[in-house]
Design an enzyme around this catalytic site. Structure first.
Site, mmCIF file in Angstrom:
data_model
loop_
_atom_site.group_PDB
_atom_site.id
_atom_site.type_symbol
_atom_site.label_atom_id
_atom_site.label_comp_id
_atom_site.label_asym_id
_atom_site.label_seq_id
_atom_site.Cartn_x
_atom_site.Cartn_y
_atom_site.Cartn_z
ATOM 1 N N GLU A 103 108.524 31.220 -22.024
ATOM 2 C CA GLU A 103 108.422 29.836 -22.937
ATOM 3 C C GLU A 103 109.691 29.130 -22.767
ATOM 4 O O GLU A 103 110.345 29.693 -23.388
ATOM 5 C CB GLU A 103 107.591 30.073 -24.125
ATOM 6 C CG GLU A 103 106.130 30.737 -24.201
ATOM 7 C CD GLU A 103 105.638 31.380 -25.279
ATOM 8 O OE1 GLU A 103 106.508 31.299 -26.394
ATOM 9 O OE2 GLU A 103 104.629 32.004 -25.328
ATOM 10 N N LEU A 139 102.061 28.781 -22.548
ATOM 11 C CA LEU A 139 102.415 29.311 -24.084
ATOM 12 C C LEU A 139 101.465 30.413 -24.758
ATOM 13 O O LEU A 139 100.339 30.032 -25.268
ATOM 14 C CB LEU A 139 102.305 28.175 -25.140
ATOM 15 C CG LEU A 139 103.286 28.380 -26.190
ATOM 16 C CD1 LEU A 139 103.410 27.053 -26.956
ATOM 17 C CD2 LEU A 139 102.793 29.296 -27.016
ATOM 18 N N ALA A 140 101.551 31.438 -24.254
ATOM 19 C CA ALA A 140 100.638 32.739 -24.477
ATOM 20 C C ALA A 140 101.368 34.001 -24.350
ATOM 21 O O ALA A 140 101.694 34.539 -23.242
ATOM 22 C CB ALA A 140 99.487 32.721 -23.759
ATOM 23 N N GLU A 141 101.760 34.612 -25.304
ATOM 24 C CA GLU A 141 102.680 35.848 -25.260
ATOM 25 C C GLU A 141 101.892 37.024 -24.556
ATOM 26 O O GLU A 141 102.521 37.945 -24.026
ATOM 27 C CB GLU A 141 102.916 36.304 -26.592
ATOM 28 C CG GLU A 141 104.194 35.428 -27.185
ATOM 29 C CD GLU A 141 103.788 33.884 -27.773
ATOM 30 O OE1 GLU A 141 102.593 33.911 -28.085
ATOM 31 O OE2 GLU A 141 104.584 33.189 -27.970
ATOM 32 N N GLN A 200 109.850 34.477 -27.011
ATOM 33 C CA GLN A 200 110.845 33.636 -27.578
ATOM 34 C C GLN A 200 111.561 33.993 -28.772
ATOM 35 O O GLN A 200 112.502 33.720 -29.138
ATOM 36 C CB GLN A 200 110.030 32.297 -27.646
ATOM 37 C CG GLN A 200 110.723 31.015 -28.104
ATOM 38 C CD GLN A 200 110.228 29.844 -27.646
ATOM 39 O OE1 GLN A 200 109.295 29.553 -28.294
ATOM 40 N NE2 GLN A 200 110.797 28.858 -26.610
ATOM 41 N N PHE A 201 110.752 34.638 -29.941
ATOM 42 C CA PHE A 201 111.214 35.190 -30.958
ATOM 43 C C PHE A 201 110.280 36.457 -31.344
ATOM 44 O O PHE A 201 109.231 36.302 -30.905
ATOM 45 C CB PHE A 201 111.002 34.296 -32.302
ATOM 46 C CG PHE A 201 111.813 33.196 -32.343
ATOM 47 C CD1 PHE A 201 112.960 33.105 -32.885
ATOM 48 C CD2 PHE A 201 111.331 31.835 -31.736
ATOM 49 C CE1 PHE A 201 113.938 32.051 -32.931
ATOM 50 C CE2 PHE A 201 112.100 30.658 -31.560
ATOM 51 C CZ PHE A 201 113.353 30.690 -32.295
ATOM 52 N N PHE A 237 106.991 37.222 -32.445
ATOM 53 C CA PHE A 237 105.770 36.663 -31.648
ATOM 54 C C PHE A 237 105.205 37.848 -30.847
ATOM 55 O O PHE A 237 104.100 37.542 -30.124
ATOM 56 C CB PHE A 237 105.958 35.583 -30.685
ATOM 57 C CG PHE A 237 106.670 34.369 -31.214
ATOM 58 C CD1 PHE A 237 106.745 34.175 -32.665
ATOM 59 C CD2 PHE A 237 107.108 33.285 -30.487
ATOM 60 C CE1 PHE A 237 107.094 32.989 -33.304
ATOM 61 C CE2 PHE A 237 107.685 32.063 -31.093
ATOM 62 C CZ PHE A 237 107.776 31.873 -32.479
ATOM 63 N N ILE A 238 105.717 39.143 -31.019
ATOM 64 C CA ILE A 238 105.227 40.111 -30.062
ATOM 65 C C ILE A 238 103.887 40.676 -30.684
ATOM 66 O O ILE A 238 103.228 41.481 -30.004
ATOM 67 C CB ILE A 238 106.186 41.234 -30.195
ATOM 68 C CG1 ILE A 238 106.571 41.784 -31.513
ATOM 69 C CG2 ILE A 238 107.539 41.158 -29.399
ATOM 70 C CD1 ILE A 238 107.026 43.452 -31.742
ATOM 71 N N HIS A 289 110.177 34.789 -37.368
ATOM 72 C CA HIS A 289 110.966 34.378 -36.343
ATOM 73 C C HIS A 289 112.246 35.440 -36.330
ATOM 74 O O HIS A 289 112.919 35.845 -35.523
ATOM 75 C CB HIS A 289 112.034 32.996 -36.423
ATOM 76 C CG HIS A 289 110.749 31.919 -35.759
ATOM 77 N ND1 HIS A 289 109.613 31.648 -36.522
ATOM 78 C CD2 HIS A 289 111.247 30.964 -34.982
ATOM 79 C CE1 HIS A 289 109.120 30.600 -35.769
ATOM 80 N NE2 HIS A 289 109.916 30.151 -34.635
#
Lengths: 370, 325
Positions: B29, B58-60, B82-83, B86-87, B129
């Site tokens: 992202e 935008l989709a992990e 990204q952070f 978000f995993i 985050h």
């Protein structure tokens, strides 16, 4: 005030959703040809080969069912009723295409090149069943519902980046799978990257016990592709030629660089979810099942070819015996697989072995040499 | 040699690997035109093109699954999450899929994927985050968890990770991104995976830490040196699997150890280090193994962050306690 018309008629919008989807058909449930042009494209030999694929899958199912009951196979997800959906679609693909299957897609994997004995070893939980040669373009059956869809988008993007011509990624899920986030993410990624993927949804009516109508308010599953900007279609999943032709067209469209396609096949799971104790009597009625059993994909196609004078009971019996003999040989081959060792498992965790793995290999070597 | 910040060292590694292997891809992202929210991929799309460095939807979970599919087609994916918070959205791709592929295919397929992700407290980010989630990742067989504590290691470990044929989760410390600078070689070089580093030699006690906590430990070591206390500091670098030999060798020498982590206490990396020493090095010890960590709460809201994170004085106090036991 009460009579004032709202700025948007949401009810009308809702009622219109999914209205455009009409299942494609070539030979109907009474074995009447409804699209002669498609049937005429094929020689009698080709049409017979198609029937044989379905008979092969039905025989594989019957033998797998029996072997499971005898304790000679492990995990098995019955495929009876889905022969037109599975063989019709898979036969439209090329051996160089990449198959990302789920656990009910073992027949397609075998037709794509997986030796039957390896499929049986997978069922028993033997890793040898997952050791595919490099030229078998497939991954082992996916257990996590939907995960194969997003991976298929990655394979398709890889095909595009490699510039490989005439090659697609294709993947299967069921009606339940369309409720997963990965289902949408897979289609959306493939759409955003305009990658050559063919997504097949086998709508067999049930996600274990939960019926299709409880999965979603959407009228069709095909319309779920619309949100990702992907063309989609519904097809009579009990009609081999319809599934085959639709998949072939989808493959050609995707392989030509037009982006992904989604197909919903309308089929029915005749048996239980798996042979591990599921009993459809807990959630289905005979009244519901019977019309689907009458709609068996083999019945209509067999009747059509018998009426044409190119198929007979004798030919079928002879073919079934041959398939059974092949399956018997595969069981024997599976039985010959060596016992699995912990040291071999440890060898395949990392390419370069860290300390813990090295230590554990030494420990298990000592145990295994006793 | 050039003076580089921790994040510039990362960009440097990415640029060199994109240049040396055309199968290497960077995606995630905002990593394209924007160069990542922290600029880790700054300028890479302009230099290598949109085919090699690209933005994803935008989709992990999608990013994780995409990496697996690309690896199957012969690519070497370096996705960015990204952070680290978000995993959770892509845990199946990591724990259920890519880390298992070598095993489940009997070694016939492999996943040369390096997932980069920033983490670590001290910069007052919003919720989810800055959490230290390495403990979750460390229990996954088939996945390496790597984190550098300085610019030199950042570049060398990232190059090693990208070149490795198995999945690596590469944790980048948010607070170190711009607060640390060092002279590092301009050319490509590697720092070995699965190897801890004795960053300071000492004889009285061993502090075992990683990422930002290594720097805090070094400050404590300098302070105690003035009192004539000799502190050894071990930087784990690869958190999973652990370099047991380096840890045990150091504890054998000093006879005392403190394991330090920024994460909450329960079932973490420090617990793993302490259990290793208890199992294989108990007879070297003159005192129990000390542990410094954050408390067992959810990561706190930004303004309370400084009270929650283990501070230098906590490391110092625990070190003195174990020394005087």
């Amino acid at each position: 005030m009460d009579n004032e018309k709202p700025i948007v008629d949401f009810g009308a919008i809702r009622d219109a959703l999914g209205k455009d989807f009409k299942p494609v058909q070539v030979i109907d449930g009474q074995a009447n040809v409804v699209n002669q042009a498609i049937v005429s494209k094929y020689s009698n030999d080709q049409l017979v080969d198609f029937l044989k694929l379905m008979i092969w899958e039905r025989t594989l199912h019957q033998r797998s069912n029996a072997l499971t009951r005898q304790g000679r196979l492990g995990f098995y997800a019955p495929t009876e009723g889905q022969e037109a959906s599975e063989m019709g679609s898979n036969s439209a693909m090329k051996s160089t295409d990449v198959l990302m299957p789920a656990y009910r897609d073992i027949p397609q994997l075998i037709q794509h090149g997986l030796p039957v004995y390896k499929a049986f070893l997978w069922s028993r939980g033997h890793v040898l069943g997952n050791e595919y040669p490099e030229d078998l373009h497939a991954m082992p059956p996916q257990i996590i519902i939907g995960a194969q869809y997003i991976q298929a988008a990655g394979v398709a993007l890889g095909i595009k980046k490699n510039g490989t011509e005439d090659k697609v990624a294709y993947s299967y899920t069921g009606d339940g799978g369309t409720s997963q986030g990965d289902f949408y993410e897979g289609m959306n990624f493939a759409g955003a990257f305009q990658a050559p993927a063919v997504f097949i949804v086998q709508n067999n009516g049930y996600a274990i016990s939960v019926p299709r109508r409880k999965q979603t308010a959407a009228k069709t599953l095909a319309q779920k592709a619309v949100a990702a900007g992907i063309p989609s279609v519904q097809v009579d999943g009990m009609d081999f030629l319809a599934v085959h032709e639709v998949t072939k067209a989808a493959r050609e469209y995707a392989a030509a660089g037009n982006g992904p396609v989604m197909i919903e096949t309308l089929t029915y799971r005749f048996g239980p979810h798996t042979n591990a104790g599921d009993d459809p009597k807990r959630y289905r009625t005979k009244e519901e099942e019977q019309p689907w059993f009458d709609n068996d994909p083999l019945i209509r196609y067999r009747k059509y070819l018998t009426d044409q004078g190119v198929w007979s009971e004798d030919l079928e019996n002879e073919y079934v015996e041959q398939v059974k003999a092949d399956i018997k040989a595969a069981v024997k081959q599976a039985d010959e697989a060596p016992k699995q060792k912990m040291t071999e498992f440890l060898e395949n965790v990392f390419e370069e072995k860290p300390q813990n793995i090295q230590q554990q290999i030494t420990e298990y070597q000592a145990k295994e040499s006793k | 040699m050039s003076k580089k910040t921790y994040i510039q060292a990362i960009t440097d590694a990415l640029r060199l690997e994109l240049g040396s292997d055309e199968k290497t891809l960077i995606f995630g992202e905002d990593v394209g035109k924007n160069g990542g929210v922290f600029r880790a991929t700054d300028g890479l799309q302009a230099e290598f093109g949109e085919d090699r460095v690209f933005d994803t939807p935008l989709a992990e979970s999608g990013i994780g699954g995409l990496s697996i599919g690309l690896a199957l087609e012969g690519f070497r994916p370096v996705p960015e999450i990204q952070f680290l918070g978000f995993i959770f959205e892509t845990m199946d791709s990591i724990a259920g899929q890519m880390s298992r592929e070598r095993f489940r295919t009997g070694g016939t397929r492999h996943m040369p994927i390096t997932i980069r992700s920033p983490y670590g407290g001290g910069t007052h980010t919003p919720e989810m985050h800055a959490d230290s989630l390495e403990g979750y990742l460390a229990q996954i067989p088939g996945l390496r968890v790597v984190t550098p504590s300085n610019p030199y290691d950042a570049k060398g470990l990232l190059i090693s990770s990208i070149r490795n044929n198995d999945p690596v989760f590469f944790l980048e410390n948010l607070k170190l991104y711009r607060s640390m600078k060092a002279d590092i070689p301009d050319e490509a070089y590697t720092v070995p995976l699965d190897k801890a580093n004795v960053v300071r030699e000492g004889t009285d006690i061993t502090l075992i830490a990683y990422s930002a906590q290594v720097n805090q430990s070094l400050k404590v070591a300098e302070k105690l040196e003035k009192e004539g206390i000799s502190v050894e500091v071990v930087d784990l670098r690869t958190l999973s699997p652990l370099d047991e030999d380096t840890i045990l060798k150091s504890v054998e020498k000093t006879g005392r150890a403190v394991a330090i982590q920024e994460a909450q206490r329960q079932a973490g990396i420090a617990a793993n280090v302490a259990s290793l020493i208890a199992e294989k090095g108990a007879l070297y010890l003159s005192a129990p193994v000390g542990r410094v960590s954050a408390p067992d709460t959810v990561y706190p809201f930004g303004l309370a962050e400084d009270d929650w994170l283990p501070a230098e004085d906590e490391i110092e106090a625990k070190t003195r306690e174990i020394l005087n036991y």
